[in-house]
Design a protein around this motif. Structure first.
Motif: not given
Ligand code: ADP
Length: 238
Positions: A141-158
């Motif tokens: 899921i984190l890998d996909n999130a990085i791919d979906a952002i590509d560059k400049d963004g935030v991932i929040t894990v709660t």
């Protein structure tokens, strides 16, 4: 209920398909490997060693062996998926497991100027689950999130303890490109990918779904095109 029944039967079908393909492909691979061994034996004979094309022959045999090994690795993985072992029962602090998983991706994320933020419930109870399988889900899921952002963004894990439901709830939200409804409906399907050949197998979320299901949990997503996606995983506290 309907959706998860459909998903279960898809998983069962994929398991059968994977086992069938692996079996069908393994036999010809074994024969190719055996013949490559025979060619390698021939290459050790003196009169061939003197041939002007010796280097090319040797190179060809080496390539055949290398690529057969690669193909065998794929069939091996497919069989592993088809006969996925019963989950282990580890005592897990989900916050710690998430931190560990996050540390694997920190380099890639900072390289792309993506910040992975955490908002943990410090009073989270331990859960009994399979740590390595759960980690695989978080990684996918984190890998996909990085791919979906590509560059400049935030991932929040709660993380959160839902006392009423007796569950630990994990949400992974990204500020990526999101997905249209047609994509969101298919992301758990085996081999469904929107990525380029070689970059996606379309198995990550299929396997994640089956892992969470086997662990007695649930996985759902909420996505807004152009805004981002949130995956929410619910796992029972035993
Ligand atoms: P893969 O990553 O190999 O494509 P997955 O099963 O992990 O396979 O994902 C399937 C598809 O779901 C991806 O190709 C992508 O289109 C979509 N997807 C998954 N996660 C996200 C996300 N966080 N944001 C946008 N799209 C996503």
């Amino acid at each position: 209920l309907d959706a998860s029944l459909t998903q279960s039967s898809k998983m069962a079908a994929l398991g059968k398909l994977a086992a069938g393909v692996a079996h069908e492909v393994n036999n010809p691979l074994a024969i190719i490997m055996e013949k490559a061994g025979w060619m390698r034996d021939l290459l050790s004979e003196e009169d061939i060693k003197g041939s002007p094309n010796f280097k090319e022959y040797e190179d060809a045999v080496q390539k055949i062996e290398f690529h057969v090994r690669r193909a065998k690795d794929v069939t091996h993985r497919l069989l592993g998926f088809a006969r996925r072992m019963d989950p282990l029962r580890d005592d897990i602090n989900v916050n710690i497991l998430l931190d560990q998983t996050k540390s694997f991706l920190e380099n890639e994320a900072s390289f792309r100027n993506i910040e992975i933020m955490t908002d943990y419930d410090r009073g989270l109870p331990c859960i009994t689950s399979d740590a390595s399988q759960l980690q695989q889900v978080f990684l996918n899921i984190l890998d996909n999130a990085i791919d979906a952002i590509d560059k400049d963004g935030v991932i929040t894990v709660t993380t959160r303890h839902d006392k009423e439901a007796g569950a630990v709830v994990i949400a992974i939200a990204d500020t990526g490109k999101g997905m249209p409804k047609e994509v969101a409906e298919k992301i758990f399907d085996p081999f469904f990918t929107t990525k380029k050949v070689g970059e996606g197998t379309g198995l990550g979320l299929t396997i994640s779904y089956s892992i969470i299901e086997k662990l007695g949990g649930k996985i759902v997503l909420h996505s807004v095109e152009g805004k981002g996606t949130t995956f929410t995983i619910t796992l029972p506290v035993s």
